[in-house]
Scaffold this motif. Structure first.
Motif, PDB file in Angstrom:
ATOM      1  N   TYR A  32     -98.105 -29.210   6.731  1.00 37.28           N
ATOM      2  CA  TYR A  32     -97.055 -29.090   7.733  1.00 37.28           C
ATOM      3  C   TYR A  32     -95.922 -28.292   7.127  1.00 37.28           C
ATOM      4  N   PHE A  33     -95.512 -27.211   7.834  1.00 34.19           N
ATOM      5  CA  PHE A  33     -94.529 -26.273   7.284  1.00 34.19           C
ATOM      6  C   PHE A  33     -93.434 -26.038   8.319  1.00 34.19           C
ATOM      7  N   PRO A  34     -92.342 -26.788   8.223  1.00 29.29           N
ATOM      8  CA  PRO A  34     -91.231 -26.606   9.160  1.00 29.29           C
ATOM      9  C   PRO A  34     -90.151 -25.688   8.598  1.00 29.29           C
ATOM     10  N   TRP A  35     -89.386 -25.132   9.503  1.00 26.26           N
ATOM     11  CA  TRP A  35     -88.180 -24.390   9.154  1.00 26.26           C
ATOM     12  C   TRP A  35     -86.993 -25.112   9.790  1.00 26.26           C
ATOM     13  N   ILE A  50     -95.176 -25.098  11.722  1.00 27.98           N
ATOM     14  CA  ILE A  50     -96.545 -24.617  11.859  1.00 27.98           C
ATOM     15  C   ILE A  50     -97.474 -25.448  11.006  1.00 27.98           C
ATOM     16  N   ARG A  51     -98.721 -25.553  11.424  1.00 32.03           N
ATOM     17  CA  ARG A  51     -99.746 -26.192  10.612  1.00 32.03           C
ATOM     18  C   ARG A  51    -100.712 -25.105  10.155  1.00 32.03           C
ATOM     19  N   PRO A  52    -101.453 -25.308   9.080  1.00 35.19           N
ATOM     20  CA  PRO A  52    -102.235 -24.219   8.471  1.00 35.19           C
ATOM     21  C   PRO A  52    -103.463 -23.781   9.254  1.00 35.19           C
ATOM     22  N   ASP A  53    -103.707 -24.365  10.421  1.00 36.25           N
ATOM     23  CA  ASP A  53    -104.872 -23.935  11.201  1.00 36.25           C
ATOM     24  C   ASP A  53    -104.573 -22.725  12.084  1.00 36.25           C
ATOM     25  N   VAL A  54    -103.308 -22.286  12.097  1.00 36.68           N
ATOM     26  CA  VAL A  54    -102.941 -21.083  12.855  1.00 36.68           C
ATOM     27  C   VAL A  54    -102.195 -20.124  11.934  1.00 36.68           C
ATOM     28  N   ARG A  61     -87.100 -16.589  20.108  1.00 35.96           N
ATOM     29  CA  ARG A  61     -86.908 -15.442  19.223  1.00 35.96           C
ATOM     30  C   ARG A  61     -87.385 -15.734  17.796  1.00 35.96           C
ATOM     31  N   PHE A  62     -87.881 -16.908  17.536  1.00 34.02           N
ATOM     32  CA  PHE A  62     -88.294 -17.303  16.199  1.00 34.02           C
ATOM     33  C   PHE A  62     -89.811 -17.313  16.063  1.00 34.02           C
ATOM     34  N   THR A  63     -90.299 -16.701  14.986  1.00 30.15           N
ATOM     35  CA  THR A  63     -91.730 -16.612  14.726  1.00 30.15           C
ATOM     36  C   THR A  63     -92.002 -17.018  13.293  1.00 30.15           C
ATOM     37  N   ILE A  64     -93.023 -17.848  13.119  1.00 30.08           N
ATOM     38  CA  ILE A  64     -93.515 -18.152  11.773  1.00 30.08           C
ATOM     39  C   ILE A  64     -94.833 -17.406  11.590  1.00 30.08           C
ATOM     40  N   SER A  65     -94.933 -16.693  10.455  1.00 32.32           N
ATOM     41  CA  SER A  65     -96.201 -16.103  10.052  1.00 32.32           C
ATOM     42  C   SER A  65     -96.718 -16.898   8.869  1.00 32.32           C
ATOM     43  N   PHE A  66     -98.007 -17.251   8.911  1.00 38.52           N
ATOM     44  CA  PHE A  66     -98.572 -18.129   7.884  1.00 38.52           C
ATOM     45  C   PHE A  66     -99.794 -17.467   7.271  1.00 38.52           C
ATOM     46  N   ASN A  67     -99.809 -17.363   5.951  1.00 32.67           N
ATOM     47  CA  ASN A  67    -100.936 -16.777   5.233  1.00 32.67           C
ATOM     48  C   ASN A  67    -101.490 -17.838   4.290  1.00 32.67           C
ATOM     49  N   SER A  85     -76.158 -16.917  12.538  1.00 31.35           N
ATOM     50  CA  SER A  85     -75.618 -17.013  11.172  1.00 31.35           C
ATOM     51  C   SER A  85     -75.590 -18.470  10.742  1.00 31.35           C
ATOM     52  N   ALA A  86     -76.349 -18.787   9.726  1.00 32.43           N
ATOM     53  CA  ALA A  86     -76.526 -20.165   9.263  1.00 32.43           C
ATOM     54  C   ALA A  86     -77.341 -20.113   7.978  1.00 32.43           C
ATOM     55  N   THR A  87     -77.607 -21.281   7.426  1.00 36.20           N
ATOM     56  CA  THR A  87     -78.513 -21.375   6.287  1.00 36.20           C
ATOM     57  C   THR A  87     -79.863 -21.885   6.785  1.00 36.20           C
ATOM     58  N   TYR A  88     -80.910 -21.238   6.349  1.00 34.10           N
ATOM     59  CA  TYR A  88     -82.260 -21.573   6.787  1.00 34.10           C
ATOM     60  C   TYR A  88     -83.057 -22.128   5.599  1.00 34.10           C
ATOM     61  N   PHE A  89     -83.743 -23.229   5.860  1.00 30.83           N
ATOM     62  CA  PHE A  89     -84.564 -23.858   4.838  1.00 30.83           C
ATOM     63  C   PHE A  89     -86.006 -23.925   5.308  1.00 30.83           C
ATOM     64  N   CYS A  90     -86.921 -23.536   4.429  1.00 31.34           N
ATOM     65  CA  CYS A  90     -88.314 -23.829   4.696  1.00 31.34           C
ATOM     66  C   CYS A  90     -88.640 -25.147   4.006  1.00 31.34           C
ATOM     67  N   ALA A  91     -89.733 -25.761   4.434  1.00 32.36           N
ATOM     68  CA  ALA A  91     -90.147 -27.027   3.837  1.00 32.36           C
ATOM     69  C   ALA A  91     -91.656 -27.152   3.960  1.00 32.36           C
ATOM     70  N   ALA A  92     -92.197 -28.091   3.209  1.00 34.64           N
ATOM     71  CA  ALA A  92     -93.628 -28.350   3.268  1.00 34.64           C
ATOM     72  C   ALA A  92     -93.870 -29.831   3.013  1.00 34.64           C
ATOM     73  N   SER A  93     -94.890 -30.361   3.652  1.00 28.05           N
ATOM     74  CA  SER A  93     -95.238 -31.768   3.432  1.00 28.05           C
ATOM     75  C   SER A  93     -96.727 -31.958   3.706  1.00 28.05           C
ATOM     76  N   TRP A  94     -97.246 -33.122   3.337  1.00 30.13           N
ATOM     77  CA  TRP A  94     -98.614 -33.472   3.714  1.00 30.13           C
ATOM     78  C   TRP A  94     -98.623 -34.902   4.234  1.00 30.13           C
TER      79      TRP A  94
END
Lengths: 111, 112
Positions: A32-35, A50-54, A61-67, A85-94
């Motif tokens: 699981y990969f949230p922004w 996004i989850r890793p199956d896509v 206007r927001f798009t996540i690309s996952f490789n 204008s803000a601070t953006y954080f990515c994250a990951a969990s299982w």
């Protein structure tokens, strides 16, 4: 050890530009990969996830690309606005367990 | 619907003093998280509760930090005694199971 590596640390774009923020991870158990978007004095707010199956997910206007093979994911903001204008954080969990956050990207959109 | 409520919003104390933070999660959310966010960094998990049980407290400095979630609703995070390095924003978040986390506004702690 930083579980999720985020870059760049800061980003300045003109209004209408497309800022791209990148994150990389090592743990293949992550599913699981949230922004998150954070304004000064506020807590982070979920923007898109996004989850890793896509390989791509769009919400407005927001798009996540996952490789998955490269263990990288990125956030694209289309037609950026000064209000983005803000601070953006990515994250990951299982499994909904501990969330690991990146170090953040400070985005400034110039009018 | 009310979001995650935290208090106080700001706290200034001298080192070696105790301090406590309070969090009221979104109604119905069984999972509650406490994070610490240092300046210019992402949040780091301190402790996670499933209802009233602390299921992950591996990152909580147990010599000076303690937390409780009585009745599986509100939670309190305590530091005693506080050190200079504890200055940070303490964030509370809640979720329903493994779903989206909703963060509160945080408590900004300054230790002098």
């Amino acid at each position: 050890q930083q579980q999720v590596k985020q870059s760049p640390q800061s980003l300045i774009v003109q209004k209408g530009g497309i800022p791209i923020i990148n994150c990389a991870y090592e743990n293949t158990a992550f599913d699981y990969f949230p922004w998150y978007q954070q304004f000064p004095g506020k807590g982070p707010a979920l923007l898109i996830a996004i989850r890793p199956d896509v390989s791509e997910k769009k919400e407005g206007r927001f798009t996540i690309s996952f490789n998955k093979s490269a263990k990288q994911f990125s956030l694209h903001i289309m037609d950026s606005q000064p209000g983005d204008s803000a601070t953006y954080f990515c994250a990951a969990s299982w499994g909904g367990n501990q969330f690991y956050f990146g170090t953040g990207t400070s985005l400034t959109v110039i009018p | 619907e009310a979001g995650v409520v935290q208090s106080p919003r700001y706290k200034i104390i001298e080192k070696k003093q105790p301090v406590a933070f309070w969090c009221n999660p979104i109604s119905g959310h069984n999972t509650l998280y406490w994070y610490r966010q240092n300046l210019g960094q992402g949040p780091e998990l301190l402790i996670r509760y499933e209802n009233e049980e602390a299921v992950d407290d591996s990152q909580l400095p147990k010599d000076r930090f303690s937390a409780e979630r009585l009745k599986g609703v509100d939670s309190t995070l305590k530091i005693q005694p506080a050190e200079l390095g504890d200055s940070a924003v303490y964030l509370c978040a809640s979720s329903f199971g493994e779903d989206t986390q909703y963060f509160g506004p945080g408590t900004r702690l300054t230790v002098l």
